[in-house]
Design a protein around this motif. Structure first.
Motif, short mmCIF file in Angstrom:
data_model
loop_
_atom_site.label_atom_id
_atom_site.label_comp_id
_atom_site.label_asym_id
_atom_site.label_seq_id
_atom_site.Cartn_x
_atom_site.Cartn_y
_atom_site.Cartn_z
N SER A 1 -41.39 23.77 19.10
CA SER A 1 -42.42 23.43 20.09
C SER A 1 -42.93 24.71 20.73
O SER A 1 -42.23 25.71 20.79
CB SER A 1 -41.81 22.54 21.20
N TYR A 2 -44.16 24.66 21.17
CA TYR A 2 -44.78 25.77 21.90
C TYR A 2 -44.73 27.08 21.10
O TYR A 2 -44.21 28.10 21.56
CB TYR A 2 -44.10 25.94 23.28
N ASP A 3 -45.27 27.05 19.90
CA ASP A 3 -45.24 28.19 18.98
C ASP A 3 -45.90 29.45 19.53
O ASP A 3 -45.57 30.55 19.12
CB ASP A 3 -45.90 27.83 17.65
N MET B 1 -41.30 32.05 28.09
CA MET B 1 -41.82 32.92 29.15
C MET B 1 -43.26 33.29 28.78
O MET B 1 -43.54 33.62 27.63
CB MET B 1 -40.97 34.17 29.27
N ARG B 2 -44.16 33.19 29.76
CA ARG B 2 -45.57 33.53 29.53
C ARG B 2 -46.23 33.95 30.83
O ARG B 2 -45.66 33.79 31.89
CB ARG B 2 -46.31 32.36 28.90
N MET C 1 -40.61 21.21 30.48
CA MET C 1 -41.46 20.76 29.37
C MET C 1 -40.71 19.72 28.54
O MET C 1 -39.58 19.98 28.12
CB MET C 1 -41.83 21.96 28.51
N PHE C 2 -41.35 18.58 28.35
CA PHE C 2 -40.78 17.51 27.55
C PHE C 2 -41.76 17.21 26.42
O PHE C 2 -42.58 16.29 26.51
CB PHE C 2 -40.57 16.26 28.42
#
Length: 166
Positions: free
Chosen positions: A47-49, A65-66, A110-111
């Motif tokens: 998830s979240y590539d 982290m972003r 985040m789900f």
């Protein structure tokens, strides 16, 4: 016993099962072939590539982290929102550790399977709650024997169930 460090995993399990806190503190690993552990690992890895994943800072390991709106954003990815309070406290612990290191950050639970997110903010009240939690986790970690088995709904999906029911 040498000095133990609190981790996000210990915070998460504290709100589910105190016995697991004791087992993890002794570096006893859950069954790595457990289906729930495998599914959780798959969701986190796939998830979240576009985000930076698995960032280790001292005794914490942040899932994502972003930078967002000029601010550091840390994300905690969970299989479901079933244990949302545990996940929220785990993320608050990460925010507190970052704050101690001089980094202000915003938290997001985040789900991905539910296509849902929840923002989490460190406040004076949550910092006090976290402080009490850490004190009690340390108390459990230094116990000579584990807390007694308490049968809870989580037990049927727990990677440690053989250590409690065999």
């Amino acid at each position: 016993m040498k000095e133990k460090k609190i981790t996000g995993t210990l915070i998460w399990y504290y709100f589910i099962c105190k016995r697991e806190v004791w087992l993890i503190a002794r570096n006893l690993e859950p069954d790595q072939d457990d289906t729930n552990i495998t599914i959780g690992r798959f969701i986190q890895e796939n998830s979240y590539d576009r985000d930076k994943k698995e960032v280790s800072l001292g005794n914490i390991k942040i899932d994502i982290m972003r930078r967002g709106d000029g601010q550091l954003v840390v994300g905690e990815v969970k299989k479901s929102s079933k244990f949302q309070e545990s996940a929220r406290m785990q993320l608050l612990f990460y925010l507190s550790e970052l704050k101690s290191a001089g980094l202000e950050a915003k938290g997001v639970l985040m789900f991905p399977r539910e296509k849902r997110r929840e923002e989490v903010e460190l406040t004076p009240d949550t910092e006090k709650q976290l402080e009490q939690t850490i004190k009690d986790i340390l108390r459990i970690m230094y116990m000579e024997v584990p807390p007694k088995v308490e049968k809870i709904p989580f037990c049927k999906n727990c990677g440690y169930r053989e250590m409690c029911y065999s």
